[in-house]
Each structure stands twice: as C-alpha cells, then as structure tokens.
Design a protein around this motif. Structure first.
Motif, PDB file in Angstrom:
ATOM      1  N   ALA C  87      32.345  42.385  41.689  1.00  0.00           N
ATOM      2  CA  ALA C  87      33.272  42.771  40.622  1.00  0.00           C
ATOM      3  C   ALA C  87      34.594  43.283  41.170  1.00  0.00           C
ATOM      4  N   PHE C  89      38.632  43.195  41.547  1.00  0.00           N
ATOM      5  CA  PHE C  89      39.673  42.824  40.582  1.00  0.00           C
ATOM      6  C   PHE C  89      40.363  41.581  41.121  1.00  0.00           C
ATOM      7  N   PRO C  90      40.166  40.428  40.489  1.00  0.00           N
ATOM      8  CA  PRO C  90      40.672  39.184  41.081  1.00  0.00           C
ATOM      9  C   PRO C  90      42.191  39.121  41.127  1.00  0.00           C
ATOM     10  N   HIS C  91      42.854  39.929  40.279  1.00  0.00           N
ATOM     11  CA  HIS C  91      44.315  39.863  40.222  1.00  0.00           C
ATOM     12  C   HIS C  91      44.968  40.880  41.143  1.00  0.00           C
ATOM     13  N   LYS C  92      44.151  41.618  41.897  1.00  0.00           N
ATOM     14  CA  LYS C  92      44.722  42.639  42.770  1.00  0.00           C
ATOM     15  C   LYS C  92      44.409  42.313  44.224  1.00  0.00           C
ATOM     16  N   PHE C 100      42.410  51.482  44.126  1.00  0.00           N
ATOM     17  CA  PHE C 100      42.340  51.702  42.674  1.00  0.00           C
ATOM     18  C   PHE C 100      41.831  53.101  42.321  1.00  0.00           C
ATOM     19  N   PHE C 132      43.886  38.388  48.848  1.00  0.00           N
ATOM     20  CA  PHE C 132      43.301  38.497  47.512  1.00  0.00           C
ATOM     21  C   PHE C 132      41.825  38.118  47.580  1.00  0.00           C
ATOM     22  N   ASP C 134      39.969  35.995  46.239  1.00  0.00           N
ATOM     23  CA  ASP C 134      39.546  34.599  46.365  1.00  0.00           C
ATOM     24  C   ASP C 134      39.876  34.016  47.736  1.00  0.00           C
ATOM     25  N   GLN C 135      40.525  34.811  48.586  1.00  0.00           N
ATOM     26  CA  GLN C 135      40.789  34.333  49.946  1.00  0.00           C
ATOM     27  C   GLN C 135      39.786  34.895  50.939  1.00  0.00           C
TER      28      GLN C 135
END
Lengths: 363, 282, 359
Positions: C87, C89-92, C100, C132, C134-135
């Motif tokens: 979980a 945060f995919p946009h962070k 955070f 990020f 996804d990397q």
C-alpha cells in the motif's frame, strides 16, 4: 412586367449562370450520396421533416397513393434537406422535398425543383390563387399571426406592432432565425419599408424588440408550446392551429390575425428536377393527389389547418366550418408574403443573418 | 514496454479502425478542406482556396465572443460537474449499502431520456412560474420571479445536470480502482480524514477527474439543443452557430471554419488529458 | 516476565451475523515479535486491524500501557502497519512515502530528511529517495513500506503477511532481515502470517488461531512439541493421530493402548487425563522409528505402501498389520535408503503425546 419582376428575372439568370460555372466540388459531394441516380419507377422518394406531420401526411396522401399505384413511398426524415438537394442537383436521388413557398422558390431559382403546371397537375387550377406559388401550391395553408395571453394582456391586441409595447417587456418572444424567424423578420422589415437588399428597417425594429422589449426566443413548435403554457411568453408570432392546441392544453392564449396582414405558410412537397421521366411523372401524380378536395378535407380534419382547393374551401363539412374564410381574410393572409422577393432573400441570406447576429442578437 | 499486437489483435481492431476512418477522419478532413473554400450564395461553396472564413471568424468580435463564451461555459460546466459529482461518486464508490445498485441506476437513468426531454424539464423548473421561482418567492427571498431562462445560468444548470453521468462514472471507476489499503496506510501514519482525502484519495483519482472533465468539456462545447432552448439569443455558442450556418444560412465554408475551431478546442482538451494522464499519478 | 505493551481483553468483532473474531484475550510484550498464525479466514488480519484502529471491535477493550485505546482513531495510535500489498502511495516518490508520517507530525524539514535517509539505510535501500513505487522491485517496495512504518518510531509495529507477495528466495532473506531489524530496534511487533515456517523462524511467541478463536499461545518449540488441540497438531507440521485408550496415569505421564497395536508412554495435555479416557496419541513423523528387523519390545509389524524421496529426507507411508496408516520421515541415509516400497518393517513410536478426543 413590374420592376420587381424584372429584377427577379435578372437575378434568376445571373444565379443560373454562376451555378453552371461551379460544379466540380458539388459533383464530389453528390458522389457521396447513396446508390446510382437511376431510379426504380416503382419508388417515390420523399424528403420530409417527420413527426406527427409526417404521420398525418402519410395516412392522408401517401398510403392511398401507394394503394392506387404500384409505387412504394420511401421516406428520409429530418430537417434542412435543402443543402442535400442543392448538392445533388446534377444527380438527384430524391423525387420530392417538403418545403414552404419561400424555400421552394429559392430551390426553384437554382433549377433544383420544377415549376408546377396545370397541364400535368390538373387539380392545380382549383387551388385558390392565394396559395399558388411557382414551385408549389399548398395542400393546406397555415395561418400565422400572434399568440396572445388573454389572462395577462387586458387590452386588445390588433397589430404586429403591439410586440413592441413596453408594457409586455420580457414577455414577448420571437421565433429563432432558423425556424420561422427569418420569414417573420422579412415581414417586419417589409412592413417598415424595407426590402431584402435593404434590411435596415427590420434590423432596427428587431434590435429594439430584443434590447428594449427583452424578447425571448422560441425555437420550435414544442418550445413555443411550453413557453405559452408556463406563461413565460404572453405575446409571440405563432401558427394559428398550434395556438389553438396550446389553448386546449390549458394555456390562456388566443390567436389574433394582425391588421397589417397575417402570414400564411404554404407547405407541400416540391418536385425535384432532373429525375428520370418516369419518376417525375409519378411525382406529378402524387402532388396532384395532395390538391384533391376530398383528401384535403381529410387532412384539414387531422391538422386543424384550412384546405387550399376552392372546391374543398367552399364545401367544408359541419365540423370544419370554423376553418372557413372569407375572400378578404384569405387575401389578408397572403398580403405580406406575396410581396416577398424570395430570391433576393436567398441571395443575401448570409449578410442578413450576419447583421441579425451582430446587431440584434449581440447588440 | 508495449506488448506486441499480433495478427489476431489487428483483426480485432480492424472493424473499429474502418469505422473511425469512415465516420470520423473522413468527415473531419472534408470540413477542414471546406473551411478554406469560398462561400457562394448560389452554391454551398466554390472550390477556390481562401482564408476569408477564418479571417471572419477570428477577426470579428461577435464570433470571438462566441468562442470565448463556449470555452467559458464548457469550463464552468466541467468545474461544477466535478464539484457536485465528486462527492456523489465518492459516496457511490465507498458505500456498502444494499441501495448502491439502485443509486447507480438513478445516476444513469437521466441518460435514458433524451437531452431534449430533459431540457424541456428545465424550462418548466426555471420559468417565471416554475418551481424554482415559486419556491424563491415562497421563501421570501425575492418578491418577483427572477429571470433565469435565457441566461448563462440556466444553460449551466441544465448542462451540469444532463452531463453529470459523464463526470460521475469516470470518477467512480477511478475511486473504486484505488487500493483501499492506501487510505488505511495514510490513517495509520497519522493523517486524519481530510488530510487522507487531499493527500491520497484526490490525487489518486486524478485520471477520473481528467477523464470526466474532458468528457464534460467536449460535450458542452459541442452542445446545441440545451443552449438554444435555455439560453435563447443570449447564450450563443459554437454548436448553434454551426447548426444555423449549415441548415438555415447554408454557408458551408464558414460553418466548416467554425466547426474546425470547435474541434480544435475539443482535441486540445483531449490532448491535454492524455498528456496529464501519462504523468505519474495512476 | 517482560511487561505488556498492549493488552486485548474480550475483543470481539462480528461481520453482519457471522463471527469475525473473538472474544480473544492476549498481550503483546515489550520488544517481542508475536505472530498471529492461522489459515485464511481465521481472524488474524481482523485482529491486526482492530489493533491498528482500522476496525473497531463490537466488544472488549484494548489497553496500551495505562491508556484505553479501544475507541482511539488510527491516526492517533502511533502504530506502524505494513500491508500485504505494501500500500505504498503510487503518486509519491520513495522519499515522500517514507516522509509521510513525519510530515503529518509536522517535523522540521531538515529532520525529516535526516530521518528518512537514515531509515532507508536501516532497511538496506539507501539512495532511492527520488524513485517512484512502480520503479521498484517487490522486495524494494517491501523495504520502503517497512521504512515508512518504522520512521515514525511507532510504539508497535504491525506486519500483515508482508512476505507473501515475494518469491521464495527473497522471502527467506527478508525473514532474516525483518527479524534482525526488529531485534535491533527492540520494537514490539505483531506479525500476521499463514506460513508456519515464517512464524517459527521469526517469532518469540506464536498465537495459533482458528475460526476466530485462539487455539494456543506458545513459543514455536512448545507449539511443535506440545500442541494443545488436534487442530494445533495438524496445522503445525505433520502429525500421526492414533486413536487410543489411556491404560494408566502416573507422575504426570500416561500409558496408552494404541489402535495400531502396542502400549506407549505419552506426555499429558494441560487438562490431564484419566484411565479409560478415549484419546488420540500424537506422534511426529520423524519420531516414528522404522527397523527392518524386530527391535525388541513393543514394536509393531507393518508394510511400506509408499516411499517418497525428497533429497535430505525420505517419507514413508506405512500400513500396520491391523490396517492403520502411519507416516514416517527419516533422514536420507544408507540404512533408510535401503528400505524400498512394499518392504516389511517394524515400527515403534517415540515422544508420544496425549490429545483429548472431542466427542
């Protein structure tokens, strides 16, 4: 020949000359139409607006016609088929287009529809001259005048000029340009001394109507019906029979024919030019049936509009007696429009609409 | 890394490709070409190249005002659809109520009646004797009916209502597509409900926001019936302008120029959507 | 005994009319790694979410030291939770993910940067701040999720099946790393898993759960050697459960007549047993002795019906003369390798334990 007639002839020649010169692109457009121009003679192809009008028209005229011949009627329904007919002038795909006296005269100026002759439309000679135009004669005519809210407006309304009474500011309406607005505008323009090549008087009047009297716009029959019913509009140009329908639905309205003369829209199917001879002959037989007195009476009963054939006009059955009109009344309805220079209206339509937009709408 | 599309994939795409070529690209090419032809009163056009249509469209205040007004109303409609649609979509995405199905149906239901019918409905509500005005008078907020018909407000209200499903569904799907654990993670890390919403939920629903806004914007920009019936002469937009030019004025070259501008605006928004969508944010 | 960091008393959660979990009572002790182990649907994740405050119990209390935290919102609990799917945060960016919790605590920027950097070193991922999620690989994401949970210096670390999305090799390494980090930081941890090996390798204590209830609380060794129930015996490792009757009880041990034939000494469960009780005799497969010649007293004749070779071990399925099946697990050495399928053998049972037989 009057001056006006001279000019009409001149314009017509000029237009035809120009249109002959510019055909290449149109050929491309026409090529996008469906199928070959060669038509089966057992088909009568009609361009028509649709709605209940089409239903009535089909029941009264098209179905009996199909029954009496081997022909089958093919419909294409929608508004604004004039561009299609213009585009297909060289290879027309359709036999008939439903129009009024104004638009048919314009297509006639382009040779896109043919003139009606008593020789091949026998019933034409019985149609009252008030409803005979070069490219069509009415199957009925549609008295057009003012819708008046009698609950809100106490003083008698007698003239188009009453639309400008400041007492009714915000409660008057004018039809949208693309609907009947263009025609009523030209009537107003003409009543105030203008012509299609001088629309200053009309533009000035309509500018006042919108700016000072805060006119609303009615877009179509249904919209007008709503606005009259909700009493957002108290006074507006509208069709007589439609006003009576609104009154029947509970709107406190009444139809008034203005003293300056009412308008009358003459609707019928104009015969498209350059079709195969057999198709043309079929089309002539069909329009002849729309002028038949008995069928006209049947159509009047459905629509509430008066017939145009003098034999029908003089022999109205008891239930339609209310549609009877005196010669004077008939003359009053046609008065303004018979003066219209349709071809000039057509030629200058873009300039006039542009002035309408900038001076009346945005003004 | 894009996956390679094999012969089977191409076969699946063939019908839609043909459809788009025939019914999208061909007509657009046609009116782009038409827009540089010359107007002729007796013809629909003359095939002689000219820039006069665009000069008229961009050079005259009247048409510039129409372009500006169209963009403004489209933008405002997208904005208000978003502000009103987001809470609705959020509720639908998160509720466990057994009524969710019914509520979803109610959101779609307006699409089952035509836009014309819904627009007439708004005439009844917004008229001088309409529900809105009688309520305002009853509440004592005004003493005479307020003029709402034939104003931009009326057009805006009706368009927001009519286009709401196009906003709610992309939002709904982006909200239900979110991993529910990320909101929980934010909570365990110390974020309250509002912080969680603004830090996590909202940015993660960005694709839905962009998609919904782009849809509503483009649909509004091309609207004809609703502005005509509710805005009258006072709310001229590009759609009606084209309609009039094509069907009553019969000036096809100029109509095509207006249509080109409209399509340009719409494509720009869609382009921005795809650029925005490609940026990181799921 | 170390003091309790967290106490759960009578905690109960229902889903509609179905029971989710409870009532359960247990403590989490300072510095320990406590595992909630059980099959899926046993209520272990529900229990973890109740501890985190993501679910509120229908009954019972949670105490943290002196505080009753039963109704406290999750954002005020100061617990670090690592989710099964991380979980993140995919946009962070990684930095913003880890930072955070610190930003929510409104720490100064410099301090946030220092602490994020240090924590990424602790989890073995220095220098990935700008990337990020996804990397990152699965293992890297897992470490970022751990760093995000740990950087707030939580009072309790909660791990919800954190290793189950990793491949086998990575999972083994992460078990070790996780345990090492947990012990280094000395942070009390509740770990949820359905994987017995994970639970045994990492835990100080294990709570075995089944159908919303606690079956047994014990150290891994106790759990293996002395399962309290038939479920515990079967869920943990493999077990032969042989029907039997208690013949005699003396000095805290029993003698049981087993259905396979023979009489065996056996340890008693907490509840004890009396002569004549119908019980199970539990024996682990590696404590089933096999011999090709009669070893002496008490051995029972049997036939090998199946032999499975798995490298270091040989698994035998045996049928005793009176028709009972037993499984035996033996080291893959010469003596046992010689025993083929269908071989006639002698069987003896060692380290037996009595389990109550439910009526």
């Amino acid at each position: 020949m009057s001056d006006k007639d001279n000019r009409r002839q001149f314009n017509r020649r000029e237009f035809l000359g120009r249109s002959a010169g510019a055909g290449a692109g149109l050929a491309a457009l026409a090529a996008m139409g469906p199928g070959p121009a060669a038509a089966a003679t057992d088909e009568l192809r009609i361009l028509f607006p649709g709605g209940t009008w089409q239903e009535w028209f089909s029941n009264t005229f098209a179905k009996p016609f199909e029954a009496g011949t081997d022909a089958r009627v093919i419909w294409k329904m929608g508004l604004g088929f004039e561009p299609l007919v213009i585009a297909q002038r060289r290879r027309p795909q359709w036999d008939l287009i439903h129009q009024n006296q104004n638009t048919s005269s314009q297509l006639g100026a382009l040779d896109a529809v043919v003139e009606w002759q008593e020789a091949n439309i026998p019933n034409l000679k019985h149609v009252h001259t008030a409803f005979r135009y070069p490219y069509l004669a009415g199957k009925i005519h549609t008295p057009y005048g003012l819708a008046v809210n009698t609950k809100r407006i106490k003083r008698p309304i007698t003239r188009w000029a009453d639309l400008w009474d400041p007492e009714f500011a915000g409660k008057v309406a004018f039809p949208a340009w693309g609907w009947m607005g263009q025609e009523v505008f030209h009537a107003v323009n003409q009543l105030n001394g203008g012509t299609p090549d001088n629309v200053d008087p009309g533009i000035g009047k309509l500018k006042d109507l919108y700016a000072k009297n805060k006119a609303l716009t009615i877009n179509n029959v249904e919209h007008a019906h709503q606005m009259l019913l909700s009493e957002d509009v108290w006074l507006a140009p509208h069709f007589g029979a439609r006003i009576e329908k609104a009154a029947a639905a509970g709107a406190p309205v009444e139809f008034v024919v203005p003293d300056e003369g009412g308008l009358s829209f003459i609707f019928n199917t104009a015969i498209i030019n350059n079709r195969p001879a057999d198709s043309m002959e079929l089309a002539h037989r069909f329009v002849d049936s729309t002028l038949d007195p008995e069928q006209q009476i049947a159509f009047s009963r459905l629509t509430g509009y008066p017939p145009t054939n003098t034999q029908a006009m003089g022999n109205l059955p008891a239930d339609l007696k209310k549609l009877e009109m005196s010669e004077a009344e008939v003359a009053a309805f046609g008065k303004i429009q018979r003066e219209f220079d349709y071809m000039a209206m057509f030629a200058y339509r873009d300039q006039i609409k542009s002035r309408w937009d900038k001076e009346v709408v945005a003004g | 890394m894009g996956e390679r599309i094999g012969g089977f994939g191409r076969a699946l795409f063939a019908p839609i490709t043909v459809l788009y070529l025939l019914f999208l690209l061909a007509p657009i090419s046609f009116f782009l070409l038409m827009s540089v032809f010359r107007y002729s009163p007796m013809e629909l056009y003359e095939p002689a190249l000219t820039g006069e249509n665009f000069a008229r469209l961009l050079g005259e205040d009247y048409y510039r005002a129409i372009i500006f007004r169209t963009l403004k109303i489209a933008g405002l409609t997208a904005l208000f659809s978003l502000l009103l649609g987001y809470p609705l979509a959020y509720f639908l995405a998160r509720t466990r109520s057994i009524w969710r199905g019914v509520l979803m149906f109610l959101v779609i239901a307006p699409l089952m009646t035509g836009v014309i019918v819904r627009t007439y409905g708004w005439i009844v509500l917004l008229g001088a004797q309409g529900t809105v005005n009688t309520t305002l008078i009853w509440l004592g907020l005004v003493d005479r009916p307020v003029k709402i018909l034939e104003t931009e407000l009326a057009v805006l209200i009706a368009l927001v209502h009519i286009l709401m499903p196009y906003m709610v569904f992309p939002l709904f799907s982006s909200l239900t597509g979110q991993d529910p654990n990320v909101e929980k993670a934010a909570a365990t890390l110390g974020a309250g409900r509002w912080r969680t919403f603004f830090e996590v939920t909202l940015p993660l629903s960005r694709s839905g926001i962009l998609m919904g806004s782009a849809l509503v914007f483009t649909l509004t920009a091309g609207a004809v019936v609703t502005p005509a019936l509710l805005g009258g002469q006072n709310v001229q937009m590009l759609g009606q302008t084209i309609y009039d030019l094509v069907l009553s004025t019969l000036n096809w070259p100029f109509a095509s120029a207006v249509a080109s501008i409209l399509v340009l605006c719409q494509f720009s928004i869609i382009f921005l959507y795809f650029r925005g969508g490609r940026r990181r944010a799921g | 005994m170390p003091s309790a960091a967290l106490e759960l008393r009578g905690v109960l959660k229902r889903y509609g009319s179905a029971l989710g979990v409870g009532p359960v009572d247990f403590d989490v002790r300072e510095g320990e790694l406590l595992t909630l182990l059980g099959p899926s649907g046993c209520g272990k994740t529900t229990t973890l979410h109740i501890i985190a405050g993501l679910l509120s119990p229908d009954a019972g209390t949670l105490r943290f030291g002196e505080r009753d935290i039963t109704r406290l919102d999750p954002q005020h609990r100061d617990m670090g939770l690592v989710f099964q799917n991380y979980a993140l945060f995919p946009h962070k960016s990684v930095f913003d993910n880890v930072a955070f919790g610190l930003r929510m605590r409104r720490l100064p920027k410099d301090e946030i940067r220092d602490r994020v950097g240090r924590m990424l070193e602790v989890v073995g991922l220095p220098g990935v701040e700008a990337r990020f999620p996804d990397q990152l690989s699965g293992g890297q994401r897992q470490r970022v999720a751990l760093a995000r949970a740990l950087v707030i210096e939580p009072t309790l670390l909660l791990l919800d099946e954190p290793l189950s999305n990793l491949d086998a090799v990575l999972r083994k390494r992460m078990r070790h790393d996780l345990r090492e980090i947990q012990q280094r930081l000395g942070i009390a941890t509740v770990f949820v898993t359905h994987d017995q090996d994970e639970a045994f390798e990492m835990s100080d204590r294990v709570i075995l759960m089944n159908r919303g209830q606690i079956e047994q609380v014990a150290t891994p060794e106790e759990l293996y050697d002395s399962p309290a129930t038939r479920f515990a015996a079967e869920f943990i490792g493999e077990a032969n459960l042989i029907e039997g009757v208690v013949a005699d009880v003396a000095d805290g041990a029993a003698v049981v007549d087993a259905a396979v034939g023979g009489r065996y000494p056996a340890r008693l469960p907490d509840g004890g047993a009396r002569s004549g009780d119908q019980v199970y005799l539990m024996v682990r497969p590696e404590r089933v002795d096999i011999a090709t010649a009669p070893p002496g007293n008490g051995a029972v004749p049997a036939t090998v019906t199946k032999r499975v070779f798995s490298g270091d071990l040989l698994a035998f399925t045996l049928r005793t003369e009176n028709g009972h099946e037993l499984v035996a697990s033996k080291p893959s050495v010469a003596g046992y390798r010689a025993i083929g399928p269908d071989a006639a053998v002698w069987v003896d049972l060692q380290d037996c334990r009595v389990l109550p037989r439910e009526s």
